[in-house]
Scaffold this motif. Sequence first.
Motif, PDB file in Angstrom:
ATOM      1  N   ILE A 207      36.188 -84.250 -65.635  1.00 11.89           N
ATOM      2  CA  ILE A 207      37.652 -84.269 -65.654  1.00 11.89           C
ATOM      3  C   ILE A 207      38.205 -83.526 -64.441  1.00 11.89           C
ATOM      4  O   ILE A 207      37.537 -82.650 -63.879  1.00 11.89           O
ATOM      5  CB  ILE A 207      38.212 -83.624 -66.952  1.00 11.89           C
ATOM      6  CG1 ILE A 207      37.649 -82.210 -67.147  1.00 11.89           C
ATOM      7  CG2 ILE A 207      37.939 -84.502 -68.155  1.00 11.89           C
ATOM      8  CD1 ILE A 207      38.218 -81.482 -68.356  1.00 11.89           C
ATOM      9  N   PRO A 208      39.435 -83.867 -64.014  1.00 17.20           N
ATOM     10  CA  PRO A 208      40.044 -83.146 -62.884  1.00 17.20           C
ATOM     11  C   PRO A 208      40.381 -81.703 -63.279  1.00 17.20           C
ATOM     12  O   PRO A 208      40.907 -81.456 -64.364  1.00 17.20           O
ATOM     13  CB  PRO A 208      41.326 -83.942 -62.606  1.00 17.20           C
ATOM     14  CG  PRO A 208      41.168 -85.234 -63.332  1.00 17.20           C
ATOM     15  CD  PRO A 208      40.281 -84.960 -64.501  1.00 17.20           C
ATOM     16  N   MET A 209      40.055 -80.780 -62.394  1.00 18.81           N
ATOM     17  CA  MET A 209      40.332 -79.371 -62.654  1.00 18.81           C
ATOM     18  C   MET A 209      41.056 -78.743 -61.473  1.00 18.81           C
ATOM     19  O   MET A 209      40.901 -79.159 -60.327  1.00 18.81           O
ATOM     20  CB  MET A 209      39.040 -78.607 -62.938  1.00 18.81           C
ATOM     21  CG  MET A 209      38.353 -79.009 -64.223  1.00 18.81           C
ATOM     22  SD  MET A 209      37.078 -77.826 -64.681  1.00 18.81           S
ATOM     23  CE  MET A 209      36.303 -78.704 -66.040  1.00 18.81           C
ATOM     24  N   TRP A 210      41.834 -77.719 -61.809  1.00 21.77           N
ATOM     25  CA  TRP A 210      42.595 -76.964 -60.806  1.00 21.77           C
ATOM     26  C   TRP A 210      42.047 -75.549 -60.771  1.00 21.77           C
ATOM     27  O   TRP A 210      42.009 -74.867 -61.790  1.00 21.77           O
ATOM     28  CB  TRP A 210      44.075 -76.962 -61.178  1.00 21.77           C
ATOM     29  CG  TRP A 210      44.944 -76.143 -60.273  1.00 21.77           C
ATOM     30  CD1 TRP A 210      44.985 -76.199 -58.902  1.00 21.77           C
ATOM     31  CD2 TRP A 210      45.906 -75.157 -60.659  1.00 21.77           C
ATOM     32  NE1 TRP A 210      45.914 -75.308 -58.419  1.00 21.77           N
ATOM     33  CE2 TRP A 210      46.494 -74.661 -59.473  1.00 21.77           C
ATOM     34  CE3 TRP A 210      46.330 -74.665 -61.896  1.00 21.77           C
ATOM     35  CZ2 TRP A 210      47.481 -73.678 -59.495  1.00 21.77           C
ATOM     36  CZ3 TRP A 210      47.315 -73.685 -61.922  1.00 21.77           C
ATOM     37  CH2 TRP A 210      47.882 -73.201 -60.726  1.00 21.77           C
ATOM     38  N   LYS A 211      41.644 -75.115 -59.591  1.00 24.31           N
ATOM     39  CA  LYS A 211      41.093 -73.772 -59.425  1.00 24.31           C
ATOM     40  C   LYS A 211      42.230 -72.761 -59.384  1.00 24.31           C
ATOM     41  O   LYS A 211      43.051 -72.771 -58.481  1.00 24.31           O
ATOM     42  CB  LYS A 211      40.264 -73.691 -58.144  1.00 24.31           C
ATOM     43  CG  LYS A 211      39.425 -72.444 -58.014  1.00 24.31           C
ATOM     44  CD  LYS A 211      38.541 -72.528 -56.773  1.00 24.31           C
ATOM     45  CE  LYS A 211      37.605 -71.339 -56.679  1.00 24.31           C
ATOM     46  NZ  LYS A 211      36.756 -71.407 -55.465  1.00 24.31           N
ATOM     47  N   VAL A 212      42.259 -71.870 -60.377  1.00 25.50           N
ATOM     48  CA  VAL A 212      43.323 -70.874 -60.485  1.00 25.50           C
ATOM     49  C   VAL A 212      42.932 -69.574 -59.805  1.00 25.50           C
ATOM     50  O   VAL A 212      43.758 -68.909 -59.183  1.00 25.50           O
ATOM     51  CB  VAL A 212      43.666 -70.615 -61.964  1.00 25.50           C
ATOM     52  CG1 VAL A 212      44.737 -69.537 -62.108  1.00 25.50           C
ATOM     53  CG2 VAL A 212      44.133 -71.911 -62.628  1.00 25.50           C
TER      54      VAL A 212
END
Length: 499
Positions: A207-212
């Motif tokens: 799944i697409p993930m956003w690095k926080v």
Amino acid sequence: MISRLICLFMLAGALFATSATAQSRPPLRPLKVLFVGYDPARPLPEMTRSAPGGMSKEGFIAEYPVRMPAFKALLSQYFSEVATMDCRDWKPADSNPYDVTIFDFRPNPLPQQDSARLKRRLRPAFLPDDFSRPVVFIANTAPEMGEAIGLKLDWLCLCLDADAHHLNVKHPIFNGPVARVKPTLQLKETPEGIFHYTTGKNVPKQIPMWKVQNEGYLTSKDARIGLVARGNRFEEGPDAEMISSGVCTKDVQAVALGRHGNFFLWGFGSSPAKMTDEAKKVFVNTVAYMQQFAGKTPIARKYNDRMATTDNVREIAAAATREAYESSKVEIQRFNEQNRKEKARLDAKKAAGQAFTSQEETMYPYYGNDEEIPSWEDYLKSLTGKYHEKFGSDAAAFQAYISKNFDYLYCDPTAFFTWTVDEDVAQIGVSNHSIKLLDTCIDMLRRKDREDLALKVLKRYTAENFTTAKEWSAWLSAHRKKLFFSETNGYRFVINTYN
């Protein structure tokens, strides 16, 4: 003469550079922000097995001098007034002059005489029930401070790592007001825990993930672990919104970024020193976004984070299969293997005279005891509860019963994961989540049809105590357009006071 000219040219150049920088930097927003955490000028707090925020002692001590200054530096780039305060000094009145308060660590509990809830709930209170200033909580500060006043920002799991997923990228915190951010999404492996829930049935393997943040607890043992809240019925009313989930061991509905009333959960644990540039901008957007919720206290309060919801019952029914049982056995075996390996590693370290880290010291007593694998009958009994006598080992019959009566489920908001089929509502044959049930019961009163039953149901699913059809009809007419059903706030219809 030449040296004077050189100095003048250098001065002019410096002035020009300063002017250009000032012109390129966006003007500060007129927002007053109070950051509440640990002031590095003050002594370290007392620590026993672990440090505040569930951190390792080593990680907490290393970050102590830089954490508050990092938040102050970031916020000061965007807002006109940023103040900091040691959490050990904060009192509710301290937030009054500020538009938004950020809690990085919890303050001292309110004095007992200021909080009657302390006696009846047996948990410390950190905020008054009517606290109405906008707040951003960092990680586990949310449930520590919010559960006593009924916030949905509860403690599902202190297991949030560094990435967010299932983002609502159209939400305002990605689109201003300070900076517009288009999150950089990268396809990564879906956390295994998601597939253990029915909500993960159609989630792909990647799944697409956003690095926080640039590190999390899975890659750095000294990183502050993030927190996710329960997503069950989180958005059932107009006072709450889920913005993203994140990498953790729970279901895809686990809330990593979310709001309940005037309170916001920023579930990720890192300071700006370890946030990505995109996350820093989203964080300051979040602070600015929350300003508008001054006075917008939560409508649907959740005072029991261990209550069942219909989401839980759906999971229970889905787990009542041989396939799910076999899967659970594999998980227990895997857990026991890892448990034994970690016990052996720590035993060897202890025998070699090596000191444990603070986390190892905390966890050591829990290693070495295998979890027992239940029989099929015991496994099913743990799911069916009081219905075990009715269905025994007939899992299919139990599932059919739940499916047939799902609209009539009642989850006790005061008990520990307790649910049942409301036979009173089942007699009437209308979902207890539908306003049509109220209409039907009022009509039954009017027609003198099973009046006791109708009155009992009306009182159970509202906070009202009328006795006549006329009174109930007048109340419903006045509030019909503002009613919504809340499982978490008493399992009843609640009036939307925002409009």
